[in-house]
Design a protein around this motif. Structure first.
Motif, PDB file in Angstrom:
ATOM      1  N   UNK A  52       0.810  -1.215   0.000  1.00 23.83           N
ATOM      2  CA  UNK A  52       0.000   0.000   0.000  1.00 23.83           C
ATOM      3  C   UNK A  52       0.848   1.273   0.000  1.00 23.83           C
ATOM      4  N   UNK A  53       2.067   1.194   0.512  1.00 26.72           N
ATOM      5  CA  UNK A  53       2.903   2.395   0.551  1.00 26.72           C
ATOM      6  C   UNK A  53       3.385   2.832  -0.830  1.00 26.72           C
ATOM      7  N   UNK A  54       3.053   2.081  -1.873  1.00 26.00           N
ATOM      8  CA  UNK A  54       3.409   2.493  -3.234  1.00 26.00           C
ATOM      9  C   UNK A  54       2.392   3.467  -3.841  1.00 26.00           C
ATOM     10  N   UNK A  97      -4.121  -4.176  -3.950  1.00 19.72           N
ATOM     11  CA  UNK A  97      -3.384  -3.403  -2.943  1.00 19.72           C
ATOM     12  C   UNK A  97      -3.338  -4.199  -1.645  1.00 19.72           C
ATOM     13  N   UNK A  98      -2.144  -4.380  -1.111  1.00 21.81           N
ATOM     14  CA  UNK A  98      -1.974  -5.098   0.150  1.00 21.81           C
ATOM     15  C   UNK A  98      -1.814  -4.078   1.272  1.00 21.81           C
ATOM     16  N   UNK A 153       7.971  -6.740   5.456  1.00 26.83           N
ATOM     17  CA  UNK A 153       9.054  -6.942   4.493  1.00 26.83           C
ATOM     18  C   UNK A 153      10.397  -6.926   5.238  1.00 26.83           C
ATOM     19  N   UNK A 154      11.262  -7.856   4.865  1.00 27.15           N
ATOM     20  CA  UNK A 154      12.654  -7.887   5.327  1.00 27.15           C
ATOM     21  C   UNK A 154      12.760  -7.699   6.841  1.00 27.15           C
ATOM     22  N   UNK A 155      13.427  -6.624   7.266  1.00 25.53           N
ATOM     23  CA  UNK A 155      13.642  -6.401   8.697  1.00 25.53           C
ATOM     24  C   UNK A 155      12.537  -5.565   9.339  1.00 25.53           C
ATOM     25  N   UNK A 203       6.977  -3.419  -2.191  1.00 31.33           N
ATOM     26  CA  UNK A 203       7.075  -4.577  -3.079  1.00 31.33           C
ATOM     27  C   UNK A 203       5.977  -4.555  -4.121  1.00 31.33           C
ATOM     28  N   UNK A 204       6.262  -5.201  -5.227  1.00 30.21           N
ATOM     29  CA  UNK A 204       5.278  -5.499  -6.252  1.00 30.21           C
ATOM     30  C   UNK A 204       5.585  -6.918  -6.713  1.00 30.21           C
TER      31      UNK A 204
END
Length: 132
Positions: free
Chosen positions: A10-12, A46-47, A52-54, A61-62
């Motif tokens: 969603x941050x995209x 949209x998620x 993600x990661x740390x 991500x996409x």
């Protein structure tokens, strides 16, 4: 039946026009010549919730999945996949340049024995082409 499903963080939303992303993928898929135009579908999901990661919240991500029917050999699938991925990746260059971002693309072949479809778009496109 080339169906592209795009999941994205969603941050995209502030960094990407997802309608443009869908159109880039649709156009690139059409350009490959191995997918029937009437069967191409591109959707973006949209998620809202993701990790993600740390765990840093500014990572994005996409992840794109292509589901397609049987009948195309591996070299044709690879060539088409590379074309679509290259177009999408180039469109996303600004996101890579300005943030931490992960892009993935996978293909999945549907077994014809367990895949049902009904579509009158192919006939509509043929009729449109023959009548101008």
């Amino acid at each position: 039946m080339p169906h592209f499903s795009i999941e994205y963080s969603a941050n995209l939303d502030s960094r990407l026009d997802m309608n443009a992303v869908c159109e880039i993928v649709r156009k690139a898929a059409s350009e490959t010549g191995i997918f029937p135009v009437g069967g191409i579908r591109v959707r973006a999901i949209r998620c809202e919730h993701y990790a993600i990661a740390d765990g840093k919240i500014d990572y994005g991500f996409l992840a794109m999945l292509l589901r397609l029917g049987e009948g195309r050999d591996l070299p044709a699938r690879q060539k088409a996949g590379e074309h679509v991925f290259k177009a999408l990746s180039a469109h996303l260059d600004p996101v890579f340049a300005n943030s931490k971002f992960a892009l993935s693309f996978d293909m999945q072949i549907n077994d014809a024995a367990t895949s049902w479809k009904r579509n009158n778009i192919h006939d509509a496109l043929k009729a449109e082409a023959s009548h101008g």
